[in-house]
Write an enzyme that holds these catalytic residues in place. Structure first.
Site, PDB file in Angstrom:
ATOM      1  N   LYS A  62     -21.039  -6.091   3.654  1.00  0.00           N
ATOM      2  CA  LYS A  62     -20.175  -5.758   2.517  1.00  0.00           C
ATOM      3  C   LYS A  62     -20.104  -6.949   1.554  1.00  0.00           C
ATOM      4  CE  LYS A  62     -17.310  -2.506   5.174  1.00  0.00           C
ATOM      5  NZ  LYS A  62     -15.969  -2.192   5.696  1.00  0.00           N
ATOM      6  N   HIS A 104      -7.939   2.841  -3.797  1.00  0.00           N
ATOM      7  CA  HIS A 104      -8.831   3.092  -2.661  1.00  0.00           C
ATOM      8  C   HIS A 104      -9.787   4.206  -3.104  1.00  0.00           C
ATOM      9  CE1 HIS A 104      -5.826   1.744   0.707  1.00  0.00           C
ATOM     10  NE2 HIS A 104      -5.518   1.154  -0.443  1.00  0.00           N
ATOM     11  N   TYR A 111      -6.583   7.091  -0.914  1.00  0.00           N
ATOM     12  CA  TYR A 111      -7.388   8.183  -1.463  1.00  0.00           C
ATOM     13  C   TYR A 111      -7.622   9.185  -0.339  1.00  0.00           C
ATOM     14  CZ  TYR A 111     -11.190  10.232  -4.218  1.00  0.00           C
ATOM     15  OH  TYR A 111     -11.986  11.071  -4.944  1.00  0.00           O
ATOM     16  N   ARG A 150     -15.889   3.779   3.175  1.00  0.00           N
ATOM     17  CA  ARG A 150     -16.788   4.898   3.432  1.00  0.00           C
ATOM     18  C   ARG A 150     -15.970   6.177   3.647  1.00  0.00           C
ATOM     19  NH1 ARG A 150     -19.861   6.175   8.832  1.00  0.00           N
ATOM     20  NH2 ARG A 150     -17.729   6.798   9.154  1.00  0.00           N
ATOM     21  N   GLY A 151     -14.855   6.076   4.403  1.00  0.00           N
ATOM     22  CA  GLY A 151     -14.073   7.258   4.744  1.00  0.00           C
ATOM     23  C   GLY A 151     -14.616   7.909   6.004  1.00  0.00           C
ATOM     24  N   ASP A 152     -13.843   8.839   6.528  1.00  0.00           N
ATOM     25  CA  ASP A 152     -14.230   9.531   7.766  1.00  0.00           C
ATOM     26  C   ASP A 152     -14.722  10.933   7.461  1.00  0.00           C
ATOM     27  OD1 ASP A 152     -13.583   7.577   9.748  1.00  0.00           O
ATOM     28  OD2 ASP A 152     -11.487   7.903   9.204  1.00  0.00           O
ATOM     29  N   ALA A 193      -8.953  11.988   2.191  1.00  0.00           N
ATOM     30  CA  ALA A 193     -10.295  12.247   2.720  1.00  0.00           C
ATOM     31  C   ALA A 193     -11.030  13.245   1.843  1.00  0.00           C
ATOM     32  CB  ALA A 193     -10.181  12.769   4.141  1.00  0.00           C
ATOM     33  N   GLU A 245       0.854  -1.205   0.000  1.00  0.00           N
ATOM     34  CA  GLU A 245       0.000   0.000   0.000  1.00  0.00           C
ATOM     35  C   GLU A 245       0.883   1.246   0.000  1.00  0.00           C
ATOM     36  OE1 GLU A 245      -3.466  -0.007   2.521  1.00  0.00           O
ATOM     37  OE2 GLU A 245      -3.035   2.051   3.146  1.00  0.00           O
ATOM     38  N   HIS A 300     -13.743  -1.410  14.621  1.00  0.00           N
ATOM     39  CA  HIS A 300     -13.691  -0.032  14.114  1.00  0.00           C
ATOM     40  C   HIS A 300     -13.814   0.893  15.332  1.00  0.00           C
ATOM     41  CE1 HIS A 300     -15.180   3.716  12.310  1.00  0.00           C
ATOM     42  NE2 HIS A 300     -14.580   3.303  11.201  1.00  0.00           N
TER      43      HIS A 300
HETATM   44  P1  FAD Z   1     -18.072   1.188   6.776  1.00  0.00           P
HETATM   45  O1  FAD Z   1     -17.776  -0.237   6.614  1.00  0.00           O
HETATM   46  O2  FAD Z   1     -19.158   1.726   5.959  1.00  0.00           O
HETATM   47  O3  FAD Z   1     -18.331   1.404   8.320  1.00  0.00           O
HETATM   48  C1  FAD Z   1     -18.387   2.639   8.980  1.00  0.00           C
HETATM   49  C2  FAD Z   1     -19.047   2.459  10.360  1.00  0.00           C
HETATM   50  O4  FAD Z   1     -20.416   2.154  10.190  1.00  0.00           O
HETATM   51  C3  FAD Z   1     -18.486   1.326  11.191  1.00  0.00           C
HETATM   52  O5  FAD Z   1     -18.585   1.673  12.550  1.00  0.00           O
HETATM   53  C4  FAD Z   1     -19.376   0.182  10.894  1.00  0.00           C
HETATM   54  O6  FAD Z   1     -19.351  -0.756  11.957  1.00  0.00           O
HETATM   55  C5  FAD Z   1     -20.714   0.868  10.721  1.00  0.00           C
HETATM   56  N1  FAD Z   1     -21.533   0.136   9.739  1.00  0.00           N
HETATM   57  C6  FAD Z   1     -21.524   0.268   8.407  1.00  0.00           C
HETATM   58  N2  FAD Z   1     -22.409  -0.549   7.814  1.00  0.00           N
HETATM   59  C7  FAD Z   1     -23.001  -1.234   8.793  1.00  0.00           C
HETATM   60  C8  FAD Z   1     -24.010  -2.229   8.829  1.00  0.00           C
HETATM   61  N3  FAD Z   1     -24.620  -2.684   7.714  1.00  0.00           N
HETATM   62  N4  FAD Z   1     -24.372  -2.739  10.015  1.00  0.00           N
HETATM   63  C9  FAD Z   1     -23.807  -2.287  11.139  1.00  0.00           C
HETATM   64  N5  FAD Z   1     -22.860  -1.319  11.170  1.00  0.00           N
HETATM   65  C10 FAD Z   1     -22.467  -0.797  10.029  1.00  0.00           C
HETATM   66  N6  FAD Z   1      -9.645   6.205   4.644  1.00  0.00           N
HETATM   67  C11 FAD Z   1      -9.453   7.131   3.664  1.00  0.00           C
HETATM   68  O7  FAD Z   1      -9.963   8.260   3.761  1.00  0.00           O
HETATM   69  N7  FAD Z   1      -8.684   6.844   2.551  1.00  0.00           N
HETATM   70  C12 FAD Z   1      -8.090   5.631   2.376  1.00  0.00           C
HETATM   71  O8  FAD Z   1      -7.421   5.402   1.369  1.00  0.00           O
HETATM   72  C13 FAD Z   1      -8.270   4.624   3.400  1.00  0.00           C
HETATM   73  N8  FAD Z   1      -7.718   3.402   3.262  1.00  0.00           N
HETATM   74  C14 FAD Z   1      -7.968   2.440   4.233  1.00  0.00           C
HETATM   75  C15 FAD Z   1      -7.427   1.157   4.054  1.00  0.00           C
HETATM   76  C16 FAD Z   1      -7.660   0.163   4.991  1.00  0.00           C
HETATM   77  C17 FAD Z   1      -7.085  -1.219   4.774  1.00  0.00           C
HETATM   78  C18 FAD Z   1      -8.435   0.451   6.165  1.00  0.00           C
HETATM   79  C19 FAD Z   1      -8.662  -0.614   7.190  1.00  0.00           C
HETATM   80  C20 FAD Z   1      -8.967   1.725   6.353  1.00  0.00           C
HETATM   81  C21 FAD Z   1      -8.750   2.735   5.396  1.00  0.00           C
HETATM   82  N9  FAD Z   1      -9.283   4.024   5.526  1.00  0.00           N
HETATM   83  C22 FAD Z   1      -9.073   4.966   4.549  1.00  0.00           C
HETATM   84  C23 FAD Z   1     -10.034   4.403   6.742  1.00  0.00           C
HETATM   85  C24 FAD Z   1     -11.575   4.257   6.602  1.00  0.00           C
HETATM   86  O9  FAD Z   1     -12.074   5.161   5.647  1.00  0.00           O
HETATM   87  C25 FAD Z   1     -12.200   4.534   7.987  1.00  0.00           C
HETATM   88  O10 FAD Z   1     -11.828   3.503   8.876  1.00  0.00           O
HETATM   89  C26 FAD Z   1     -13.695   4.776   8.040  1.00  0.00           C
HETATM   90  O11 FAD Z   1     -14.023   5.236   9.367  1.00  0.00           O
HETATM   91  C27 FAD Z   1     -14.570   3.538   7.846  1.00  0.00           C
HETATM   92  O12 FAD Z   1     -14.564   3.141   6.574  1.00  0.00           O
HETATM   93  P2  FAD Z   1     -15.273   1.745   6.193  1.00  0.00           P
HETATM   94  O13 FAD Z   1     -15.074   1.576   4.751  1.00  0.00           O
HETATM   95  O14 FAD Z   1     -14.804   0.665   7.092  1.00  0.00           O
HETATM   96  O15 FAD Z   1     -16.801   2.098   6.518  1.00  0.00           O
END
Ligand code: FAD
Length: 325
Positions: free
Chosen positions: A193, A78, A50, A108-110, A52, A18, A177
């Site tokens: 997912k 990403h 990618y 999803r991102g933060d 934020a 990465e 998370h």
């Molecule tokens: P989601 O899976 O959508 O989850 C977000 C929150 O909502 C979690 O608390 C989850 O438990 C809850 N949730 C979602 N759907 C459900 C459901 N159906 N039921 C119950 N709860 C649910 N960030 C960046 O900005 N750019 C990057 O390039 C980037 N790369 C990353 C690479 C890796 C390997 C990892 C692990 C993280 C990366 N992140 C990156 C960080 C990521 O964007 C954050 O951790 C963000 O807060 C959550 O993204 P997610 O895709 O896990 O979201």
């Protein structure tokens, strides 16, 4: 027999890297040299983060294009959806597909600081699962069919309706998370997912093999079928360890932390970080991890030392042909 005693299994463990997009012009050339070194080791793919809210859209795409055109390795983009309207997210996915990218890590991102989870700022796509669905939908529109040349019949083409596979990976969190209420919520999120069409997961970094292995077991028991790659970050200085813990919310790995704090030289700290990552990776392989995903921090030496320590470099020394999952 496990992978530590079975060199054949160990030698065939795939790995990936990465990178993040360069922050200035000077870093562009250095990153290209890093990519060349990493590509020569023969990873399955190289992923590019990618920024934020799309802050690195152009620079991420430039790095992905470099990997596509200057190496034989598949790039993985990403993408985040937080704060996007449906149309914006659609256009974003389309732009990356147009550039030739076929592997994605859908996130999803933060929300930016000051915005809460409940805020309208979150946009039209509320979770990574919705972005996974969108990527598959846009891909279906983008390439509804394929045309293959028919040998011996100049100009004739065969139409194939099955589409090339797009790999859509998602994030997984072995230690939860930061905003998740329970472990079962993290597993439920992963199942959601999977239902949306994800076919790979990559984990947040962690420091103890047991955390990953028990998470994998629970995920599989709950019905998660796709491979979950462990994300490994070799930590080579006490300052970097502190920053990583702040960003990820992971617990302090006290043994590693003490070793790094008392070692006075940068080279010694690097050796400690590499040795820790090698031991972690070996335990993961022995426990059945389907591959290793290494956070490279835009430098090749450290991650290649980790792979070398695991005995994974020799069999992958030659870059492989590009292939889809
Ligand atoms: P989601 O899976 O959508 O989850 C977000 C929150 O909502 C979690 O608390 C989850 O438990 C809850 N949730 C979602 N759907 C459900 C459901 N159906 N039921 C119950 N709860 C649910 N960030 C960046 O900005 N750019 C990057 O390039 C980037 N790369 C990353 C690479 C890796 C390997 C990892 C692990 C993280 C990366 N992140 C990156 C960080 C990521 O964007 C954050 O951790 C963000 O807060 C959550 O993204 P997610 O895709 O896990 O979201």
């Amino acid at each position: 027999m496990n992978a530590m005693t079975d060199p054949a299994r160990s030698a065939h463990i795939p790995f990936s890297f990465e990178l993040y997009p360069p922050r200035n012009d000077a870093a562009v050339t250095a990153l290209q040299a890093t990519i060349d070194h990493l590509a020569a080791a023969g990873p399955e793919f190289i992923s590019v983060t990618y920024g934020a809210s799309g802050s690195s859209r152009t620079s991420s795409l430039d790095v992905l294009r470099y990997i596509l055109h200057a190496t034989r390795i598949e790039p993985m983009a990403h993408l985040t959806c937080v704060g996007s309207s449906h149309d914006e997210a659609h256009a974003l996915v389309r732009e990356f597909l147009d550039a030739g990218v076929r592997h994605f890590l859908a996130l999803r991102g933060d929300p930016p600081l000051g915005f809460s989870e409940a805020d309208d700022f979150l946009g039209d796509l509320r979770s990574a699962g919705e972005l996974v669905q969108l990527i598959h939908r846009v891909q279906a529109e983008h390439e509804p069919y394929r045309e293959l040349l028919i040998p011996g019949l100049p100009g004739a083409r065969e139409v194939r309706t099955e589409r090339p596979k797009v790999r859509v990976a998602v994030a997984a969190f072995p230690n939860g998370h930061p905003r998740s209420r329970s472990t079962s919520q993290d597993i439920d999120t992963l199942l959601a997912k999977q239902a949306a069409g994800a076919n790979l997961a990559i984990t947040q970094l962690f420091f103890h093999a047991d955390h990953y292995l028990s998470f994998i077991q629970r995920a599989q028991e709950a019905g998660v079928e796709f491979p979950i790659l462990p994300g490994i970050m070799p930590v080579t200085s006490p300052g970097r360890l502190r920053r990583i813990l702040q960003l990820s919310g992971e617990e302090l790995p006290s043994e590693l932390s003490i070793q790094l704090e008392i070692e006075p030289t940068a080279q010694g700290q690097r050796d400690i970080g590499v040795a820790y990552a090698v031991e972690l990776a070996q335990k993961l392989i022995a426990g059945g991890a389907p591959g290793l995903h290494l956070y490279a921090f835009n430098q090749h030496q450290t991650v290649l030392s980790v792979l070398d320590g695991c005995g994974l470099l020799t069999s992958h020394a030659q870059p492989r042909e590009k292939e889809l999952a």
